[in-house]
Write an enzyme that holds these catalytic residues in place. Structure first.
Site, PDB file in Angstrom:
ATOM      1  N   GLY A  10      43.064  43.126  41.526  1.00 40.13           N
ATOM      2  CA  GLY A  10      43.068  42.184  42.644  1.00 40.13           C
ATOM      3  C   GLY A  10      44.090  41.100  42.384  1.00 40.13           C
ATOM      4  N   CYS A  11      43.860  39.943  42.929  1.00 37.14           N
ATOM      5  CA  CYS A  11      44.780  38.813  42.769  1.00 37.14           C
ATOM      6  C   CYS A  11      45.032  38.531  41.287  1.00 37.14           C
ATOM      7  CB  CYS A  11      44.194  37.580  43.452  1.00 37.14           C
ATOM      8  SG  CYS A  11      45.172  36.099  43.194  1.00 37.14           S
TER       9      CYS A  11
END
Length: 177
Positions: A10-11
């Site tokens: 993810g981020c």
């Protein structure tokens, strides 16, 4: 002796926020990998058209923390069952990925994924890709150490801070002193 492993969970702000606190990890860098564009910008990666994943590059001492232990942390701090998504972050750039630099890392990753799937640890099959590292480039300077520099930024408080707390609680033995 050091080794390098690259992870997409993810981020990259969230993943980096955890791994900078892991004992045995000497360097963590946010970046992009496994896409077609050479040295893409954040804006290009955000379109989802470059094929890159937002990742963190870990440099670690395998005599202090193993690849498997790094991956056990990885599977706790993100959802490896959602394709191209982590929470509200949606797109191929947020896919779950392990990008290895040695065949041994690939073997460890594939074995752990098989174990987790066999145990139905997440209630759904893992969609984490395991691929050789390709076309890596560091993210822009303002992305590096983002959580450390911006702990009260909204996204950091809502998403990164809970991941750091979960890491500290679940893996106390690996928290850097």
């Amino acid at each position: 002796m050091t080794a390098t492993l690259v992870l997409g969970g993810g981020c990259f702000w969230c993943t980096e926020a955890v791994y900078v606190k892991v004992r045995g990890v000497s360097d963590v860098e946010s970046g992009y990998c496994n896409g077609q564009t050479l040295a893409p910008t954040y804006e290009q990666v955000c379109t989802g058209r470059t094929g890159h994943n937002e990742v963190v590059k870990l440099v670690y001492d395998p005599t202090e923390i193993s690849t498997r232990e790094l991956l056990e942390i990885f599977f706790v701090i993100h959802d490896p069952t959602t394709l191209n998504r982590q929470g509200n972050d949606v797109g191929t750039q947020y896919r779950s990925g392990i990008y290895f630099t040695t065949p041994e890392q690939a073997d460890v990753a594939q074995a752990l994924i098989a174990e987790l799937n066999a145990a139905q640890a997440f209630g759904r099959p893992l969609v984490t890709e395991v691929e050789p590292l390709a076309n890596y480039s560091a993210a822009e300077d303002y992305h590096q150490d983002f959580f450390e520099r911006n702990p009260y930024q909204g996204y950091c408080m809502a998403v990164a801070a809970p991941k750091v707390a979960k890491f500290r609680q679940t893996f106390a033995q690996w928290v850097r002193a």
